[in-house]
Design a protein around this motif. Structure first.
Motif: not given
Lengths: 585, 167
Positions: A101, A250, A198, B118-123, B154, B125, B101-107
């Motif tokens: 990413l 998702d 999104r 909401n968390g931000a992923e590192n490069e 969950n 992942l 996973p890079v997905r629509a719902l934020p972590a």
């Protein structure tokens, strides 16, 4: 030459003349399956102005300006309507089998994941029918959208507007890499947009942005596909359709239904139709070929299996015998059929596809399945819609939207839920939000959900009636009586796997009545399937019964609409949007 | 119970990683706020707590956590309890594991029953991070968990509880 031969020859001559004068558009009007390939050959090209060519307002990183463009090869006609596609959030780069990413792709030897190519199956068909289809890349947004409060909605909107500016340039003065090829070939007064995930919120946010800028581009139709709705913007004044995959692993709470619910009554006189399609065996990712397991790129997955703990064991969405999951190809068929129908109807003016969108026609063959439900909200035009009971607040429990009496008989409960306070925020207390999409909370908005009539009956005497006051009783000009409904799976009066049933009774001023069983016209009273995680779900789907089915009642003087619950000993439903309605013209 | 619930709600509000500056300049102010917070996210912090587990567990292959304190060179205006408050410190909570996973719902990272944001992923992942501005959220012994969407049911819990004294 006898008279019959003369008539035949004349007919052929007329057809030939029409074909010559109307050209491709006449050819396009033929055919009844919106997703079937058209007669035109298609060219696919791309443009790419660089990985860091665009900087959305306040966004913490650069974004690429790159897209594919599908168009009729000959370009002999035109200007052509334009459809713009925007993918959603996904990994942006890969190195070997590892997804990354980042943007740009700077890891040694890493390459970009081309999510924008994932809708080529749709682009090809639309272009073959005379549309220009542009699918834009948004990896730069995906790399950093979790760092901004609106989770990238505005950045996506600005990116779409930037691409429309680029297309405008191609259309007016031309430019690299296409030269003057597209000058005069794009009809930017007729544009449709589709966004996935999104990207779905992105196209809605873009509609709002474009409107705020004075509508420099004519956005006629907006299609959020399996979308998020974090910020609760609404589309009014443009046709709207939302696709909701029942087995979405998702966006498992199907929050995108808010786009439809929020837009129904918020703007008086809104002449745009609204639709949604609930596809029972579909997941989130299969609509994009790059995101699907058959894709060669890392980061692809069956989202139901990957993200729902124990999801494989679900009887509806899992992998056990008897499941109702669609294959990748089948699922794309549902997207192709309904997105093509939507854009061809509302952007291209191919109105023969409207019945598919209202549910008056069955799913076309290209949809590959009948296991889907279509919901429709007619334009706010007195010739197209008469709201009997919008069921928005507590007054509607006794007095309907027309000012007539709303009358329950032997119903328990009989209340409203899901809408504005003081209604309870959810209709199924104790059930997870993902199982109640119409009331699922939004990540960036405090807006409440859909106000619904929560009702049940314990005997066959149960009845829900709405009177039509004098002056409102002539419904003869409408095509159908309709409402939205879901079986309440959490109420034990509904038996597992057994559909509910009720009769709709219309009574005229002379006391003549006619009744129709809902089950003879709609499958929307199904018991919500599934048992793991986000399923079963209550999704209120439209039941639309043609008024021609009511024989022996004077449609000029209908004084009441009743729902009689005398077909099952007991049951419980969630209901809203009782109306007489016609398809848009 | 009502007081406890209100307190939890207040902490949720305080812990929001990304906040909107409400002003007449709406979008522009929000853009500035996003840019500021994005910069804070990138700043080097002082490690003040860290777990030790290196065995991945659960659906997300969760391993461990770390907490860093970030001293801001200039105070930042954030919205707390409906008011703009200037803060000069932030705390970055990072959960490791994945690949996420890079997905629509934020972590969403949880500290106890409170969604920290909401968390931000590192490069790569392999990490998800969130900024908080309320130190009191970092309660000793709290369970740290991750979900996608603010989905309490969950959540997947890290094997170690938060130990602010360990690093």
């Amino acid at each position: 030459m006898n008279s019959r031969s003369r008539i035949y020859s004349l007919s052929v001559l007329i057809l030939v003349l029409l074909a010559l004068t109307l050209g491709e558009r006449f050819v396009l009007a033929q055919g009844s399956d919106p997703g079937s390939p058209g007669p035109l050959s298609v060219t696919r090209e791309e443009y790419n102005f660089g990985d860091t060519a665009f900087n959305p307002t306040g966004f913490p990183g650069p974004v690429e300006l790159a897209a594919s463009i599908h168009y009729p090869t000959s370009l002999s006609a035109g200007p052509y309507p334009v459809i713009l596609l925007l993918h959603g959030r996904h990994a942006t780069c890969y190195l070997g089998g590892t997804a990354l990413l980042q943007w740009p792709c700077t890891q040694n030897g890493s390459q970009s994941i081309p999510s924008y190519k994932g809708y080529d199956y749709l682009s090809e068909v639309l272009a073959s029918h005379g549309y220009v289809v542009v699918s834009i890349s948004a990896n730069g947004i995906n790399a950093r959208d979790n760092q901004v409060r609106d989770l990238g909605a505005l950045a996506r909107a600005e990116l779409i507007q930037k691409h429309l500016d680029i297309l405008n340039g191609f259309n007016t003065t031309g430019g690299a890499p296409f030269g003057t090829r597209f000058v005069g070939k794009f009809d930017l007064t007729r544009i449709g947009t589709m966004g996935h995930s999104r990207g779905g919120e992105g196209v809605v946010r873009h509609f709002v942005l474009n409107s705020a800028q004075g509508s420099p581009y004519g956005i006629k139709a907006v299609f959020p596909l399996a979308p998020v709705d974090f910020n609760r913007f609404a589309v009014n004044g443009s046709a709207l359709s939302v696709l909701l995959p029942y087995c979405d692993g998702d966006v498992s709470d199907l929050q995108g239904v808010h786009f439809y619910d929020d837009a129904r009554y918020n703007v008086a006189g809104d002449l745009s139709p609204k639709h949604y399609i609930l596809v029972m065996g579909a997941n989130h990712n299969f609509y994009n070929t790059i995101w699907s397991p058959s894709s060669p790129f890392p980061g692809s997955a069956d989202d139901w299996l990957a993200f729902v703990p124990g999801g494989h064991s679900d009887g509806q969405c899992g992998t056990i015998m008897g499941n109702h999951r669609l294959s990748e190809t089948q699922q794309r068929g549902t997207g192709l059929a309904y997105m093509a129908a939507f854009f061809r109807a509302y952007v291209g003016g191919e109105t023969q596809f409207v019945p598919v969108l209202t549910g008056d026609a069955p799913p076309p063959p290209s949809a590959t399945t009948n296991e889907l439900f279509v919901s429709y909200h007619a334009p706010d035009d007195p010739d197209l819609r008469l709201d009997v009971n919008r069921l928005l607040d507590s007054t509607n429990l006794t007095t309907n939207t027309l000012g007539g009496a709303a009358t329950p008989t032997d119903l328990s409960p009989y209340d409203l839920c899901g809408g504005a306070a003081p209604q309870p925020a959810t209709c199924l207390p104790g059930e997870p939000n993902a199982r109640q999409p119409h009331t699922t909370p939004s990540a960036r908005s405090n807006k409440r959900g859909l106000s619904q009539l929560r009702m049940g009956w314990n005997s066959i005497t149960g009845m829900y009636g709405n009177e039509l006051p004098g002056g409102t009783r002539n419904v003869s000009g409408f095509e159908a009586v309709q409402f939205r409904v879901s079986v309440n799976f959490a109420d034990v009066r509904n038996l597992d796997d057994m559909a509910q049933e009720l009769r709709i009774v219309l009574t005229d001023s002379a006391g003549n009545s006619s009744s129709v069983r809902v089950g003879d016209h709609s499958g929307a009273l199904y018991f919500p399937p599934g048992s793991v995680g986000p399923v079963p779900k209550v999704v209120l789907n439209t039941v639309r019964v043609p008024l021609t089915a009511f024989q022996g009642v004077n449609l000029n003087t209908v004084r009441s609409v009743q729902f009689k619950f005398d077909q099952r000993a007991a049951g419980a439903l969630l209901i809203t949007d009782v109306a007489f309605a016609s398809a848009p013209r | 119970m009502k007081l406890i619930r209100k307190d939890l709600l207040r902490k949720t509000y305080l812990a929001a990683a990304c906040v909107l500056l409400i002003s007449a300049a709406g979008t522009q102010a929000a853009a500035q706020s996003d840019a500021v917070l994005a910069n804070v996210m990138k700043m080097t912090g002082k490690l003040i707590a860290q777990g030790k587990n290196n065995q991945p567990i659960g659906q997300f292959n969760l391993k461990t956590y770390r907490v860093e304190e970030i001293s801001l060179q200039k105070s930042v205006a954030v919205e707390l309890q409906g008011k703009l408050v200037n803060v000069d410190r932030a705390w970055r909570i990072t959960v490791t594991g994945g690949p996420f996973p890079v997905r629509a719902l934020p972590a969403v990272i949880w500290i106890g029953d409170v969604p920290a944001g909401n968390g931000a992923e590192n490069e790569r992942l392999s990490e998800i991070s969130v900024l908080v501005f309320d130190r009191s959220l970092l309660r000793e012994g709290a369970v740290i968990a991750l979900s996608y969407g603010e989905n309490k049911n969950n959540r997947e819990e890290l094997p170690e509880k938060l130990r602010m004294t360990g690093k």
